[in-house]
Design a protein around this motif. Sequence first.
Motif, PDB file in Angstrom:
ATOM      1  N   SER A  33       0.828  -1.212   0.000  1.00 21.97           N
ATOM      2  CA  SER A  33       0.000   0.000   0.000  1.00 21.97           C
ATOM      3  C   SER A  33       0.857   1.254   0.000  1.00 21.97           C
TER       4      SER A  33
ATOM      5  N   ILE B 229      -5.124   0.797  -4.008  1.00 20.76           N
ATOM      6  CA  ILE B 229      -4.913   1.433  -2.698  1.00 20.76           C
ATOM      7  C   ILE B 229      -6.169   1.274  -1.843  1.00 20.76           C
ATOM      8  N   SER B 230      -7.322   1.510  -2.470  1.00 21.70           N
ATOM      9  CA  SER B 230      -8.578   1.471  -1.728  1.00 21.70           C
ATOM     10  C   SER B 230      -8.814   0.111  -1.095  1.00 21.70           C
ATOM     11  N   PHE B 231      -8.607  -0.961  -1.880  1.00 22.98           N
ATOM     12  CA  PHE B 231      -8.956  -2.282  -1.351  1.00 22.98           C
ATOM     13  C   PHE B 231      -7.880  -2.841  -0.428  1.00 22.98           C
TER      14      PHE B 231
ATOM     15  N   GLY C 267      -6.162  -0.820   1.400  1.00 26.44           N
ATOM     16  CA  GLY C 267      -6.458   0.035   2.560  1.00 26.44           C
ATOM     17  C   GLY C 267      -7.642  -0.506   3.345  1.00 26.44           C
ATOM     18  N   ALA C 268      -8.617  -1.057   2.625  1.00 28.63           N
ATOM     19  CA  ALA C 268      -9.788  -1.618   3.313  1.00 28.63           C
ATOM     20  C   ALA C 268      -9.372  -2.766   4.216  1.00 28.63           C
TER      21      ALA C 268
ATOM     22  N   LEU D 182      -6.353  -3.115   5.606  1.00 32.57           N
ATOM     23  CA  LEU D 182      -5.638  -2.516   6.746  1.00 32.57           C
ATOM     24  C   LEU D 182      -6.627  -1.927   7.749  1.00 32.57           C
ATOM     25  N   ALA D 183      -7.705  -1.324   7.230  1.00 29.52           N
ATOM     26  CA  ALA D 183      -8.697  -0.715   8.119  1.00 29.52           C
ATOM     27  C   ALA D 183      -9.462  -1.786   8.902  1.00 29.52           C
TER      28      ALA D 183
END
Lengths: 423, 153
Positions: free
Chosen positions: B14, B53-55, B57-58, B60-61
């Motif tokens: 990421s 990045i979004s997925f 990041g999802a 990681l979140a």
Amino acid sequence: MTAILLGVLLTLMAVAFPIGFALMGTAAVTIPAAGMDLISVPVQLFSGTDSFAILAVPLFILMGELMSATTIAHRLVELAVSLVGWMRGGLAHVNVLTNAFMAEMSGSATADAAVLSKIFVPEMERAGYPKAYAAACTAVNATIGIIIPPSIPMVLYGVTTNTSIRDLFIAGIVPGIILAGAFMLTCYIFARRYNHPVDEHFELRRLKASLRGALLPMLIPILVVGGLIGGIFTATEAAGVGVIIALIGGAFMSPDFTWKKLYDALVTTARQTGVVMMLVAGSSVLGILVANEQIPQHVANGLQTFAHNPVLALLLINIFLLILGMFLQAAAAIIIVVPVLMPLAAKIGIDPVHFGIIVTLNLGIGQQTPPVATVLLTVCAITGLSIQQVMRYSKWFLITMFAVLMLVSYAPVTTLWFRHFIS
Amino acid sequence: MLMRLLDRLVALISALLVAGTTVLTCVSVFMRYVVNSSLPWAIEISGFLLVWISFFGAYLAFRQRQHLGVDILIDKLPERLQRIWYSVIDAALIVLFAVIFIHSLRWVRVVGGREIATAPIERGVFIVIIPIACVLCAIAVIADLFKRWKERT
């Protein structure tokens, strides 16, 4: 079909299902019922997040992260001190002004509040202000960050409603300045009423030194916002260029800036982007159903009666958004509700750019009002104060914000004049 | 142990993606204004990288429990019921990811071979992130589910 969709969505949201995935889940249940193929779920997940315009969001998040990892924020504080520190209740005014400076580099109120509450709350407490007042100031002033460009909520609004992000950014400048002025006025009234100290004297030499120190940080907004307004960059490109300047400048000016800090900033950016983008992705999946069912048009037609009275309609929209902001995060509220409200706003003759600023202001207030109050809770978490303690002071600032909201709502000139002026 | 390795790997990818898109954006501005020849694929590829990045990041979140819902109702329940309730949500999430996974594989198989608009690269290289994300997020939720019940004892 609309009933099933709303029923499933509201149930999932009421039982604490993570919002982005509640949107996807609702779509996954409703799509087969509508006789469509579930293959559109992955297609929409991808195409909804595949957007060069939304790329501005992670870049602005990264810029905020870099500001907290370097000494950029401290330099802006020093500049603000030398400008308004001599006034009665000086540090409160410095707080407002620093937030206004930060606002030109950061697009998130939560990020600003996180950085500045670490600096201001201890500093103001030491100077003799009540700690809760310091926290309240820092929390509410952070709202300026999403009104003065750049602004992440405005990027999301622009993308969801197909409104020019550049126009939105330009429209936010004047309301942002009005908001900052109104906050300074509120701080001044507090300072008179509670006899807050005069902290510093005005010194020209100090002003010059701090101006020199803040030269590089101020270069970012000049390039970023200036380049954007001048049509040299798109919002995304402006953000990218801003990040590089902040990184190079920040690394040079901050001796304790390390590779580790940069790496952490990058990872945090990806994680926060993930949170926002799951809302975007989820709404993109649900969007095909919402469009199919023409839900926004039905809402607008259902509220047709109000369209005859734009003043009342605008007031009701504002109240609705304020209540919404208490329960949803700003990004979620924009992505889920704004597409539904747009036809109604168009019907009563509100300019989409003007409406964007109204929405952003409303949700800015929503970030300060519990139970879901991202900015207020961030400040509470950092300072260790309770919501009640901070609200004792911040409620007065909320009244100020509401007054500014009303002014901006009913005077489109505040948002639209500047665009006419520069074009 | 394995989870920590996975966390590190996703975080590293990421970070590289965020850094990469930033640099790519700036380079394309530089090319346009200074070198006077634009990179035609920069915008399309940046958009695709944002999806990645979004997925990631999802994932990681999920690992930090940052995907928030409206929890004012559930907060009122006694702690034991809350734990059961959140486990039900986790189970529902896993089913959701499984459904998306199956259909995304179908999608990748159908259109994955086509080339993207601005460069001779197959679409599949980019859209494969959706099934990958489903697996990653399901792993994160399962890990969370286990942790929730282990914390009790």
